[in-house]
Design an enzyme around this catalytic site. Structure first.
Site, mmCIF file in Angstrom:
data_model
loop_
_atom_site.group_PDB
_atom_site.id
_atom_site.type_symbol
_atom_site.label_atom_id
_atom_site.label_comp_id
_atom_site.label_asym_id
_atom_site.label_seq_id
_atom_site.Cartn_x
_atom_site.Cartn_y
_atom_site.Cartn_z
ATOM 1 N N ARG A 181 -30.034 10.786 51.507
ATOM 2 C CA ARG A 181 -31.037 9.809 51.937
ATOM 3 C C ARG A 181 -30.578 9.090 53.206
ATOM 4 O O ARG A 181 -31.354 8.919 54.169
ATOM 5 C CB ARG A 181 -31.281 8.797 50.816
ATOM 6 C CG ARG A 181 -32.162 7.609 51.181
ATOM 7 C CD ARG A 181 -32.297 6.688 49.969
ATOM 8 N NE ARG A 181 -33.073 5.488 50.260
ATOM 9 C CZ ARG A 181 -32.550 4.353 50.727
ATOM 10 N NH1 ARG A 181 -31.231 4.280 50.951
ATOM 11 N NH2 ARG A 181 -33.320 3.310 50.965
ATOM 12 N N ILE B 57 -15.680 13.582 42.346
ATOM 13 C CA ILE B 57 -15.278 12.539 41.399
ATOM 14 C C ILE B 57 -13.760 12.441 41.267
ATOM 15 O O ILE B 57 -13.242 11.478 40.703
ATOM 16 C CB ILE B 57 -15.906 12.750 40.009
ATOM 17 C CG1 ILE B 57 -15.318 13.984 39.314
ATOM 18 C CG2 ILE B 57 -17.420 12.842 40.103
ATOM 19 C CD1 ILE B 57 -15.690 14.089 37.844
ATOM 20 N N ASP B 58 -13.025 13.414 41.793
ATOM 21 C CA ASP B 58 -11.569 13.437 41.623
ATOM 22 C C ASP B 58 -10.843 12.412 42.492
ATOM 23 O O ASP B 58 -9.686 12.081 42.213
ATOM 24 C CB ASP B 58 -11.010 14.824 41.931
ATOM 25 C CG ASP B 58 -11.369 15.855 40.883
ATOM 26 O OD1 ASP B 58 -11.865 15.451 39.807
ATOM 27 O OD2 ASP B 58 -11.163 17.057 41.129
#
Length: 329
Positions: free
Chosen positions: A20, A133-134
């Site tokens: 976005r 996410i790591d």
């Protein structure tokens, strides 16, 4: 400028807000943004967002409401084809065929490794954005998706602690993190857990057993241990078997959180980071930058060459390990 954007590798909460931001920032500058579906494989196959095999501009209105949506509207995948010279040649041919001037890939270490390969073969600009996410990438304090994944893990631990206390048992909870233990360690601290096992530190079953016996003597009737999937014993199941064989004083159960950590609506901090990085990446392209990852360090937006980002994985710090040991005691 015509900018292509793709998501590659594992999805992370915040990828949609990032898309976005890229579309909105590009719109402010009069750029056209085309979406490439299924990452580098989609680039090879010529698979574009809502346009079959024809690039279709992502309009400003098309990204309305994406701030709160998890996953990615562009879909993601891992591509073994892109690791080959033939696959890379097809990808570049599609970029040139559709007159794409610049590419913004969103993803982790593998994504940025692919981006580096692309910069050596293609004349267009490439600015990467860290989405994993790591939280294992150099060149940024946090990666998009990390905070949401930690929130998901902590919420699960809060619920498990109720059951652990009711039944006087120990839960061994496995979280993601193949090379970096940041998710495991910060989840352990935020969740009030007692023990953590991370890839960066060799696991000593004897030391863990000694700690468990110590906690037992202190009167702790239940325990929560966090294990990163990249722990050298192999994960939570292997950890349970090793501790059981070594004489754990607690009854134990395993919970593997797995892919649930990747889903869900991104938390505000991930939405903000994604928005900042998306806009910053577009600005960087207009400044003529290429071959770099957009990141945020100590509150400042920075660009780091791909070579410096992928040279190693982020490591947990001794200070954070010590912090857990202090509060767990």
């Amino acid at each position: 400028m015509k900018i292509g954007v793709l998501c590659s590798g594992g999805d992370a909460p915040g990828m949609n807000p990032c898309i976005r931001a890229i579309v909105r920032a590009a719109g402010e500058r009069g750029d056209e943004v085309v979406g490439i579906r299924h990452g580098y494989q989609g680039l090879i196959d010529g698979e574009f967002w809502q346009g079959d095999n024809i690039p279709k501009e992502i309009s400003i209105r098309a990204v309305s409401g994406l701030t709160s949506k998890g996953g990615t509207i562009l879909n993601s995948s891992r591509s073994t084809d892109f690791m080959t010279a033939e696959g890379q040649a097809k990808a570049i041919a599609n970029l040139e065929k559709h007159k794409i001037d610049a590419l913004i890939p969103i993803g982790g270490n593998g994504t940025l490794t692919g981006a580096l390969s692309l910069t050596k073969l293609w004349n267009g600009q490439v600015i990467g954005i860290p989405g994993t996410i790591d939280n294992d990438l150099l060149g940024t304090d946090y990666t998009i998706g990390f905070m949401t994944a930690m929130q998901t893990a902590v919420e699960a631990i809060d619920k498990l602690r109720d059951t652990a206390g009711s039944h006087d048992m120990m839960f061994i909870v496995e979280v993601m993190g193949r090379h970096c233990g940041d998710l495991a360690l910060q989840t352990a601290i935020a969740g009030g857990c007692e023990i953590v096992a991370v890839p960066e530190i060799p696991t000593s079953v004897d030391q863990i057993i000694a700690s468990l016996n110590h906690f037992k003597k202190l009167g702790k009737r239940s325990m929560i241990m966090i294990v990163a999937e990249g722990d050298d014993l192999g994960g939570a199941v292997e950890m349970l078997n090793a501790l059981k064989n070594a004489g754990s004083p607690y009854e134990m159960r395993v919970v593997v959180l797995g892919h649930v950590q990747r889903g869900g609506s991104p938390v505000p901090s991930d939405r903000i980071l994604a928005t900042k990085l998306g806009c910053f990446a577009v600005d960087a392209l207009h400044q003529g930058e290429t071959g770099k990852m957009a990141g945020e360090i100590a509150g400042k937006m920075v660009l780091t060459p791909f070579e410096d980002v992928i040279v190693d994985h982020r490591q947990v710090t001794p200070e954070m390990i010590e912090l857990l040991q202090i509060v767990a005691s």
